[in-house]
Design a protein around this motif. Structure first.
Motif, PDB file in Angstrom:
ATOM      1  N   GLU A 162      50.122  91.528  19.402  1.00 38.26           N
ATOM      2  CA  GLU A 162      49.349  92.496  20.164  1.00 38.26           C
ATOM      3  C   GLU A 162      49.896  93.903  19.957  1.00 38.26           C
ATOM      4  O   GLU A 162      51.024  94.111  19.523  1.00 38.26           O
ATOM      5  CB  GLU A 162      49.382  92.141  21.656  1.00 38.26           C
ATOM      6  N   ALA A 163      49.053  94.888  20.303  1.00 37.71           N
ATOM      7  CA  ALA A 163      49.462  96.291  20.182  1.00 37.71           C
ATOM      8  C   ALA A 163      50.625  96.601  21.124  1.00 37.71           C
ATOM      9  O   ALA A 163      51.490  97.409  20.817  1.00 37.71           O
ATOM     10  CB  ALA A 163      48.276  97.199  20.483  1.00 37.71           C
ATOM     11  N   LEU A 164      50.629  95.947  22.302  1.00 37.55           N
ATOM     12  CA  LEU A 164      51.714  96.136  23.270  1.00 37.55           C
ATOM     13  C   LEU A 164      52.637  94.934  23.211  1.00 37.55           C
ATOM     14  O   LEU A 164      52.210  93.803  23.455  1.00 37.55           O
ATOM     15  CB  LEU A 164      51.143  96.302  24.690  1.00 37.55           C
ATOM     16  N   LEU A 165      53.890  95.156  22.873  1.00 37.00           N
ATOM     17  CA  LEU A 165      54.850  94.066  22.755  1.00 37.00           C
ATOM     18  C   LEU A 165      55.412  93.688  24.116  1.00 37.00           C
ATOM     19  O   LEU A 165      55.442  94.505  25.035  1.00 37.00           O
ATOM     20  CB  LEU A 165      55.987  94.481  21.821  1.00 37.00           C
ATOM     21  N   PHE A 166      55.906  92.454  24.229  1.00 37.14           N
ATOM     22  CA  PHE A 166      56.468  91.995  25.498  1.00 37.14           C
ATOM     23  C   PHE A 166      57.699  92.805  25.884  1.00 37.14           C
ATOM     24  O   PHE A 166      57.965  93.025  27.058  1.00 37.14           O
ATOM     25  CB  PHE A 166      56.811  90.500  25.420  1.00 37.14           C
ATOM     26  N   CYS A 167      58.441  93.252  24.871  1.00 36.43           N
ATOM     27  CA  CYS A 167      59.638  94.044  25.174  1.00 36.43           C
ATOM     28  C   CYS A 167      59.272  95.411  25.753  1.00 36.43           C
ATOM     29  O   CYS A 167      60.127  96.091  26.328  1.00 36.43           O
ATOM     30  CB  CYS A 167      60.494  94.208  23.920  1.00 36.43           C
ATOM     31  N   GLN A 168      58.018  95.828  25.624  1.00 37.89           N
ATOM     32  CA  GLN A 168      57.584  97.122  26.140  1.00 37.89           C
ATOM     33  C   GLN A 168      57.083  97.031  27.585  1.00 37.89           C
ATOM     34  O   GLN A 168      56.751  98.059  28.178  1.00 37.89           O
ATOM     35  CB  GLN A 168      56.468  97.702  25.258  1.00 37.89           C
TER      36      GLN A 168
END
Length: 333
Positions: free
Chosen positions: A67-73
């Motif tokens: 995805e464009a937004l990573l879980f770490c973000q």
């Protein structure tokens, strides 16, 4: 418990965050609710370090995620959400003003000022690039020069600006071919000078393919399928993740087709014309082109063979049968 938490987090990543930069129908109330979801995700991200089950689940999904937004973000979920909302110029003016107010309260004036500066730079870049592509209708326009000028500008932009620019360029006639002009697709060897830009293009294409609900998805699928076979195969060979994303897109399109009885037997027809991008004939043609490349055949056939064994795999058995006929016919020519 943790399953419902993951569902909530995935809702933010799959629905709210993409809508922040792609949807125009935002309201002030919707912005407040989305920010609340962002705060929720930030709390969950912090708690995951203390919760073994959540940490394991997050680690697994992080490895699988494209995805464009990573879980770490997620620890900065509100920042990424509000930044995307500020960049979204399709939102109504009064809602844009409200977004800025909320962002200042949440992120601070300095951060918001920096984001607005990026937006201003993005607008100027759009003006430059629009000027370069405005002559596409002229018969004698120098295509190679246009491509080089475009890359000169693109190479000075941030990743987000490049993504937005690519989303616009891919909608113009023959746009994807223009984007690939400086890429050595046919043998998957990159020009050293263009490595950074090429990587961003591939990542953007990969992300667009893996986000079916995004407005740009349909354009990217159609453009890739319209590429010359050698150029498409070269592009897919250049990145395994892109190959898997493209095959998954073909699979999704195949699942939208249903068998309809006719006088000669049956044919595969879109169940919903408004949602289907590819026809059965398209699937056969595209997969025939892929199988003409020996380097792709083994990887692609392994994936498609697995589809044939699962529920709904009948269509791929038919596709493979027709593809073998088409490939044999081409080889005999």
């Amino acid at each position: 418990m943790w399953k419902s938490v993951l569902q909530n987090v995935l809702y933010f990543i799959h629905e709210l965050y993409p809508a922040a930069y792609s949807q125009s129908n935002w309201t002030c109330d919707g912005v407040d609710k989305a920010v609340s979801w962002g705060l929720y995700c930030e709390k969950i991200a912090r708690q995951s370090h203390q919760n073994g089950s959540l940490q394991i689940a997050f680690s697994h999904l992080a490895k699988e995620s494209n995805e464009a937004l990573l879980f770490c973000q997620l620890q900065n979920a509100r920042y990424h959400l509000l930044k995307s909302l500020i960049h979204n110029q399709a939102v109504e003016i009064h809602v844009q003003e409200y977004i800025s107010e909320v962002a200042k309260r949440t992120l601070g004036s300095t951060v918001v000022a920096r984001i607005h500066e990026q937006v201003s730079q993005q607008r100027e870049s759009y003006k430059l690039i629009s000027a370069y592509i405005s002559d596409t209708v002229h018969e004698n326009f120098d295509r190679d020069l246009k491509s080089k000028l475009m890359w000169e500008v693109a190479d000075t932009l941030s990743s987000e600006q490049v993504n937005n620019t690519l989303s616009r360029l891919v909608k113009i006639p023959d746009g994807l071919n223009i984007l690939l002009d400086n890429m050595k697709c046919e043998n998957a060897i990159y020009d050293v000078k263009n490595v950074a830009v090429d990587k961003r293009i591939v990542e953007w294409l990969d992300s667009a393919l893996r986000t079916p609900k995004a407005p740009i998805h349909k354009y990217v699928v159609q453009c890739l399928c319209d590429l010359q076979p050698t150029k498409l195969c070269g592009l897919l060979l250049s990145n395994h993740s892109l190959l898997i994303a493209f095959l998954a897109t073909l699979h999704r399109e195949g699942q939208k087709l249903v068998p309809i009885d006719n006088q000669t037997g049956y044919s595969w027809t879109p169940q919903d014309l408004s949602s289907s991008i590819l026809t059965y004939k398209d699937l056969v043609t595209i997969y025939s082109n892929i199988r003409l490349n020996k380097s792709l055949t083994a990887s692609a056939d392994k994936v498609v063979s697995e589809w044939c064994m699962k529920d709904g795999g009948a269509i791929w058995s038919d596709v493979l049968g027709d593809v073998k006929i088409a490939v044999n016919r081409k080889e005999l020519q």
